[in-house]
Design a protein around this motif. Structure first.
Motif, mmCIF file in Angstrom:
data_model
loop_
_atom_site.group_PDB
_atom_site.id
_atom_site.type_symbol
_atom_site.label_atom_id
_atom_site.label_comp_id
_atom_site.label_asym_id
_atom_site.label_seq_id
_atom_site.Cartn_x
_atom_site.Cartn_y
_atom_site.Cartn_z
ATOM 1 N N ASN A 38 -20.822 -22.932 -14.576
ATOM 2 C CA ASN A 38 -21.920 -22.829 -13.602
ATOM 3 C C ASN A 38 -21.502 -23.247 -12.189
ATOM 4 N N ARG A 39 -20.195 -23.436 -11.994
ATOM 5 C CA ARG A 39 -19.709 -23.671 -10.624
ATOM 6 C C ARG A 39 -19.003 -22.429 -10.080
ATOM 7 N N ILE A 40 -19.045 -21.337 -10.875
ATOM 8 C CA ILE A 40 -18.369 -20.105 -10.441
ATOM 9 C C ILE A 40 -19.333 -19.296 -9.555
ATOM 10 N N PRO A 41 -18.856 -18.792 -8.425
ATOM 11 C CA PRO A 41 -19.740 -18.006 -7.547
ATOM 12 C C PRO A 41 -20.316 -16.790 -8.276
ATOM 13 N N THR A 42 -21.465 -16.340 -7.811
ATOM 14 C CA THR A 42 -22.206 -15.284 -8.513
ATOM 15 C C THR A 42 -21.378 -14.011 -8.697
ATOM 16 N N ARG A 43 -20.636 -13.612 -7.653
ATOM 17 C CA ARG A 43 -19.874 -12.352 -7.737
ATOM 18 C C ARG A 43 -18.801 -12.464 -8.838
ATOM 19 N N THR A 44 -18.168 -13.613 -8.883
ATOM 20 C CA THR A 44 -17.123 -13.813 -9.892
ATOM 21 C C THR A 44 -17.749 -13.906 -11.284
ATOM 22 N N GLN A 45 -18.968 -14.423 -11.334
ATOM 23 C CA GLN A 45 -19.676 -14.457 -12.622
ATOM 24 C C GLN A 45 -19.869 -13.041 -13.174
ATOM 25 N N SER A 46 -20.109 -12.082 -12.268
ATOM 26 C CA SER A 46 -20.310 -10.693 -12.721
ATOM 27 C C SER A 46 -19.034 -10.157 -13.369
ATOM 28 N N ALA A 47 -17.880 -10.506 -12.778
ATOM 29 C CA ALA A 47 -16.608 -10.068 -13.372
ATOM 30 C C ALA A 47 -16.408 -10.728 -14.726
ATOM 31 N N LEU A 48 -16.810 -11.987 -14.785
ATOM 32 C CA LEU A 48 -16.708 -12.724 -16.052
ATOM 33 C C LEU A 48 -17.619 -12.104 -17.112
ATOM 34 N N LEU A 49 -18.778 -11.656 -16.657
ATOM 35 C CA LEU A 49 -19.738 -11.038 -17.577
ATOM 36 C C LEU A 49 -19.123 -9.820 -18.278
ATOM 37 N N THR A 50 -18.443 -8.984 -17.489
ATOM 38 C CA THR A 50 -17.820 -7.791 -18.078
ATOM 39 C C THR A 50 -16.774 -8.196 -19.113
ATOM 40 N N THR A 51 -15.981 -9.185 -18.757
ATOM 41 C CA THR A 51 -14.914 -9.609 -19.673
ATOM 42 C C THR A 51 -15.515 -10.219 -20.941
ATOM 43 N N MET A 52 -16.545 -11.027 -20.757
ATOM 44 C CA MET A 52 -17.148 -11.706 -21.905
ATOM 45 C C MET A 52 -17.972 -10.754 -22.754
ATOM 46 N N GLY A 53 -18.719 -9.912 -22.075
ATOM 47 C CA GLY A 53 -19.643 -9.043 -22.806
ATOM 48 C C GLY A 53 -18.974 -7.825 -23.401
ATOM 49 N N ASP A 54 -18.084 -7.208 -22.623
ATOM 50 C CA ASP A 54 -17.524 -5.929 -23.076
ATOM 51 C C ASP A 54 -16.050 -6.022 -23.438
ATOM 52 N N ASN A 55 -15.479 -7.218 -23.306
ATOM 53 C CA ASN A 55 -14.120 -7.455 -23.784
ATOM 54 C C ASN A 55 -13.044 -6.684 -23.027
ATOM 55 N N TYR A 56 -13.313 -6.447 -21.760
ATOM 56 C CA TYR A 56 -12.245 -5.876 -20.943
ATOM 57 C C TYR A 56 -12.386 -6.415 -19.513
ATOM 58 N N ALA A 57 -11.283 -6.346 -18.772
ATOM 59 C CA ALA A 57 -11.328 -6.756 -17.363
ATOM 60 C C ALA A 57 -10.995 -5.545 -16.502
ATOM 61 N N GLU A 58 -11.630 -5.483 -15.326
ATOM 62 C CA GLU A 58 -11.414 -4.327 -14.464
ATOM 63 C C GLU A 58 -11.102 -4.784 -13.048
ATOM 64 N N LEU A 59 -10.053 -4.208 -12.505
ATOM 65 C CA LEU A 59 -9.635 -4.557 -11.143
ATOM 66 C C LEU A 59 -8.931 -3.338 -10.566
ATOM 67 N N TYR A 60 -9.335 -2.943 -9.401
ATOM 68 C CA TYR A 60 -8.706 -1.779 -8.735
ATOM 69 C C TYR A 60 -8.615 -0.576 -9.679
ATOM 70 N N ASP A 61 -9.673 -0.289 -10.345
ATOM 71 C CA ASP A 61 -9.718 0.847 -11.282
ATOM 72 C C ASP A 61 -8.784 0.712 -12.472
ATOM 73 N N GLN A 62 -8.166 -0.440 -12.608
ATOM 74 C CA GLN A 62 -7.274 -0.663 -13.752
ATOM 75 C C GLN A 62 -8.051 -1.457 -14.809
ATOM 76 N N ILE A 63 -7.767 -1.162 -16.041
ATOM 77 C CA ILE A 63 -8.499 -1.815 -17.137
ATOM 78 C C ILE A 63 -7.520 -2.656 -17.964
ATOM 79 N N PHE A 64 -7.934 -3.854 -18.303
ATOM 80 C CA PHE A 64 -7.168 -4.668 -19.262
ATOM 81 C C PHE A 64 -8.049 -4.893 -20.484
ATOM 82 N N GLU A 65 -7.610 -4.372 -21.622
ATOM 83 C CA GLU A 65 -8.386 -4.550 -22.854
ATOM 84 C C GLU A 65 -8.040 -5.912 -23.450
ATOM 85 N N CYS A 66 -9.047 -6.755 -23.587
ATOM 86 C CA CYS A 66 -8.799 -8.094 -24.118
ATOM 87 C C CYS A 66 -8.898 -8.073 -25.646
#
Lengths: 527, 358
Positions: A197-225
């Motif tokens: 809860n100390r992570i800024p809101t925008r970064t929380q959204s990135a975390l949400l994708t990783t936590m919820g959908d099990n992948y990370a996205e950056l510059y149109d690149q996908i990392f499947e966790c």
């Protein structure tokens, strides 16, 4: 025995005497299960994984984290109970093996690969237990420590996920050509986010994708966790911290565990650790460390635990109380709390309309929302995990009763204006959510028993006939079912107030009526 | 050879190579020795990791003996079939061997016989499949052998022999492993009966006829008909024979002597199965002409699936076994239509008799 050896001692098997791993079904594939990993996903060693899980639990409570609390109580006979104080605090001495939620829930979370939030004041061992889980998953402690994501107000998306390589940023002609140096923690099977809860809101959204959908996205690149067990920590569960936690992120958290206070009677144990320089996460015995294939097998073994139809029915009944909100609509399908929420209308405003219901007895009146499908699925998984941990192949009523409060902790929002919280000693339940949700479940089961639904369930009777299929069903039989549905609805409309559990039953009967009506029309056309 | 210029052996693989060279010049140039030399650093690192990081001690000398004596024939067979896969096979077997030895399943002091038998006899016969997927094939066959070794009624040596023959007909690792399951049932793992029958019905017909050649069937239908017969037709079907009737199997026993029952059990019919119960737990009984097994299970819903014998059943069983029903020594009996189970008040055993409806 040296001090270090004492701390490394693992409980001897069986950790739950009288309960050996058992099976009702004999699968031929079991022939190839054994000490050798065959590289197959469903591989599980012959030695009971539930036993290993219990050994890990007992090592943590005995030598790892000082958590002398047995708040998950099981009884196999009448327990002794004592009452203390003016507020009549009950102290129960459980008669069966009972557990500390603070250690058990993170361990079940590791086995089921879900998302666990550890809440509590600073210095209560939240990060320590998360690190122990990382070590139990087979990672060296250094790697676990390096992989912890420490929430802080300046944390950016690239801090969290990774950086584009500068050379490719310059030379790339398209986004596809940008090479990302992904952070190592993304590929781990235990993920720890400290003070989320100390992570800024925008970064929380990135975390949400990783936590919820099990992948990370950056510059149109996908990392499947890989599938992972998540551990998030927070000092404040009530939305404090530097940034408000976005609702979707909170919703992704499957189970909430509170770090309880330090029992001062255990100060000498603490002193010993200080003097000997012992840190539990550094001395986890190798015999309780899980391999990747064991972790995979744990997940599939948990899913194999059976849920008795009677238990499922009780869960259905429990969940049915909360979404219904009669004043929210005129058409029954929309009589939900969600309707009011979407219209941004406070429930209290609409509640003013008299419905004639007993507001204390109406369980639905105690919450501001219903139970989501995701929460129900999570509850089922943790109930199964609890049963598996206890070495059972079928989940018990008590497994459900013990797990539901932790799963619904942040999912059910109490309606603090409910008169229920004014009665008797219930005011404490405004803040003690675990006890409140357990009381809700107990009250729901009492109501279930009062209605005698195990033996007299009108909807189940109609449903069981319908489940046999419509093929070959005659016009006469269809009409009999339609009459049965109409009679039931007629009877209910005369004799009862409308409560949450009836809401789902009525809708189910309406659904069955429609299916039968359509089939009847087809039969008549086909005559 | 590279080993000659190396310093004195201080690591497991160099010790193995030294031992191998001393043992025989042939072994030093064998495919196994070459593979060990090829991956020397990696093997030593794995050994170090296993024994130090995971703290699972393995004696290097004992381990080198295991590699030379148990893996040599197998690696030769793989090399003869597909030389390119030797290094991969040795890598996997090295890892598997470390796992097995640290857990006491192989080695000079191991109380298990079957893993070594599988290494020496069965795995060389499966060389084409080992070359394809060594971890799956070796791991599965060793696990299966261990499972059979721990089952009192199973005959693992017979299984190993028959698997060697199955390996000559199977076309894929999956086919071989399916044959392994089917044969395990034929070699006493009675609890796999229904699954094995299903595999026999779906596996390639030439493989099915080959592994079950003892049934003497000419085609799949005939084979399935014979396999589904629970007991050998013969005297047991003659319902007029009463006094000379002998049990087809005796299972169970007192927990103090390694059996499953803490007290003389009671048998009952639960749905289609025969079941037993002592003071503590419930068990399922699996029995046919290939073996008999008793397996512990979760207690059934209170008497939910229990089938109580009707009057006709009681009359029939009593006519064949006059002492079974109401006899002074009889504790309980149950009949599923093909097998009659009887327990006595003073015994922890379950006596099984073949008994079909006339």
């Amino acid at each position: 025995m040296s001090i270090l050896d004492r701390f490394r001692k693992v409980s001897e098997s069986p950790t739950k005497p009288g309960e050996t791993p058992t099976q009702n079904k004999f699968d031929v594939a079991d022939l190839y299960l054994g000490p050798v990993d065959t590289g197959q996903p469903s591989q599980a060693p012959a030695a009971g994984l539930d036993e290993k899980l219990r050994q890990a639990y007992f090592w943590i409570v005995n030598h790892g984290i000082i958590s002398p609390f047995y708040d998950i109580e099981y009884n196999d006979g009448p327990p002794q109970t004592f009452v203390f104080g003016d507020l009549k605090a009950n102290v129960t001495l459980p008669s069966d093996q009972s557990y500390s939620s603070y250690v058990l829930l993170p361990l079940l979370n590791l086995a089921a690969k879900r998302r666990c939030l550890l809440v509590g004041g600073p210095g209560r061992g939240k990060t320590a237990i998360a690190m122990i889980m990382g070590v139990l998953a087979g990672y060296p402690l250094k790697e676990v420590k390096r992989a912890i994501q420490h929430g802080q107000p300046q944390m950016t998306v690239t801090d969290l996920l990774g950086n584009p390589l500068p050379s490719t940023m310059v030379s790339a002609k398209s986004m596809d050509e940008v090479v990302i140096a992904w952070r190592k923690w993304l590929g781990m099977r235990v993920k720890i986010i400290d003070e989320y809860n100390r992570i800024p809101t925008r970064t929380q959204s990135a975390l949400l994708t990783t936590m919820g959908d099990n992948y990370a996205e950056l510059y149109d690149q996908i990392f499947e966790c890989p599938e992972a067990a998540w551990y998030l920590t927070a000092n404040d569960d009530a939305g404090g911290g530097t940034y408000q936690v976005i609702e979707a992120l909170r919703d992704r958290i499957d189970v909430v565990v509170k770090a309880l206070h330090f029992n001062t009677r255990f100060l000498s144990e603490l002193l010993l650790r200080v003097e000997e320089g012992i840190r539990p996460e550094e001395i986890v015995p190798p015999s309780i460390i899980f391999t990747d294939s064991e972790l995979d097998a744990l997940g599939s073994r948990i899913l194999q635990v059976e849920m008795a139809p009677e238990l499922i029915r009780r869960l259905e009944f429990f969940a049915s109380h909360f979404e219904f909100f009669e004043p929210a609509a005129r058409q029954i399908e929309y009589m939900t709390k969600d309707t009011a929420k979407l219209a941004s209308v406070e429930l209290a405003t609409l509640e003013a309309q008299a419905t004639g219901k007993d507001k204390v007895a109406d369980l639905g009146g105690q919450t501001l929302n219903g139970v989501s499908v995701r929460a129900l699925m999570t509850a089922i998984i943790f109930i199964k995990a609890m049963a598996f941990f206890r070495g059972a192949s079928r989940a018990s009523f008590e497994d459900a009763r013990q797990m539901i409060p932790f799963v619904l902790h942040d999912k059910l929002t109490p309606n603090l204006n409910s008169p229920y919280f004014e009665t008797g000693s219930n005011s404490a339940l405004r803040v003690d959510r675990v006890s409140w949700i357990r009381a809700l479940f107990d009250d729901s089961c009492k109501e279930y028993d009062r209605l005698d639904l195990d033996r007299d369930d009108a909807v189940a009777n109609v449903e069981s006939v319908f489940e046999k299929g419509l093929d070959g069903v005659t016009e006469k039989e269809v009409k009999a079912q339609l009459v049965q549905i109409e009679r039931t609805l007629g009877k209910w409309s005369k004799s009862r107030k409308l409560y949450g559990h009836m809401f789902d039953d009525i809708l189910k009967l309406k659904y069955l009526h429609q299916r039968y009506s359509n089939y009847l029309k087809w039969l008549q056309w086909n005559r | 050879m590279a080993q000659e210029s190396d310093p004195a052996p201080t690591t497991p693989v160099s010790e193995m190579q030294a031992s191998a060279m001393q043992a025989s010049a042939m072994q030093a140039s064998s495919p196994l020795a070459q593979a060990l030399e090829w991956g020397r650093e990696r093997f030593n690192a794995r050994y170090e990791h296993h024994t130090k990081a995971l703290r699972r001690p393995v004696d290097p000398k004992e381990f080198s003996i295991h590699l030379m004596e148990n893996m040599g024939t197998l690696v030769d067979a793989v090399a003869a079939h597909d030389p390119s896969s030797v290094n991969r096979v040795v890598e996997e077997l090295f890892e598997i061997s470390l796992e097995l030895m640290s857990a006491g399943y192989v080695g000079l002091h191991s109380r298990y016989r079957l893993p070594e038998m599988v290494f020496r006899q069965l795995l060389p016969a499966t060389a084409p499949f080992m070359a394809q997927n060594p971890r799956l094939v070796a791991g599965s066959l060793i696990n299966a052998a261990l499972a059979m070794e721990s089952e009192p009624s199973a005959r693992p040596e017979e299984w190993v022999e028959r698997m060697k023959m199955a390996a000559t007909v199977a076309k894929t690792p999956k086919g071989l492993l399916d044959a392994g399951i089917a044969l395990s049932w034929h070699c006493g793992m009675a609890h796999f009966r229904s699954g094995a029958l299903e595999l026999a019905r779906t596996m390639p017909v030439d493989l099915a006829l080959h592994i079950f050649h003892r049934e003497g069937a000419a085609n799949r239908n005939e084979l399935m008909e014979r396999l589904s017969t629970k007991w050998t037709p013969g005297e047991e079907d003659d319902h007029t024979v009463k006094k000379t009737r002998k049990p087809v199997a005796v299972i169970g026993g007192f927990t103090g002597f390694g059996g499953p029952f803490g007290a003389p059990p009671t048998v009952y019919q639960d749905q289609d199965s025969l079941a037993a119960r002592d003071d503590i737990a419930d068990f399922i009984i699996f029995a046919d002409r290939f073996g008999a097994v008793v397996k512990r299970r979760e207690p059934a819903e209170p008497q939910s699936g229990v089938v109580k014998p009707d009057k006709e059943t009681v009359r029939f069983v009593k006519s064949v076994f006059p002492n079974a029903v109401g006899g002074p020594q009889t504790k309980s009996w149950a009949w599923d239509g093909t097998t009659l189970a009887i327990t006595l008040k003073v015994s922890h055993k379950v006596f099984l008799f073949s008994l079909r409806r006339p």
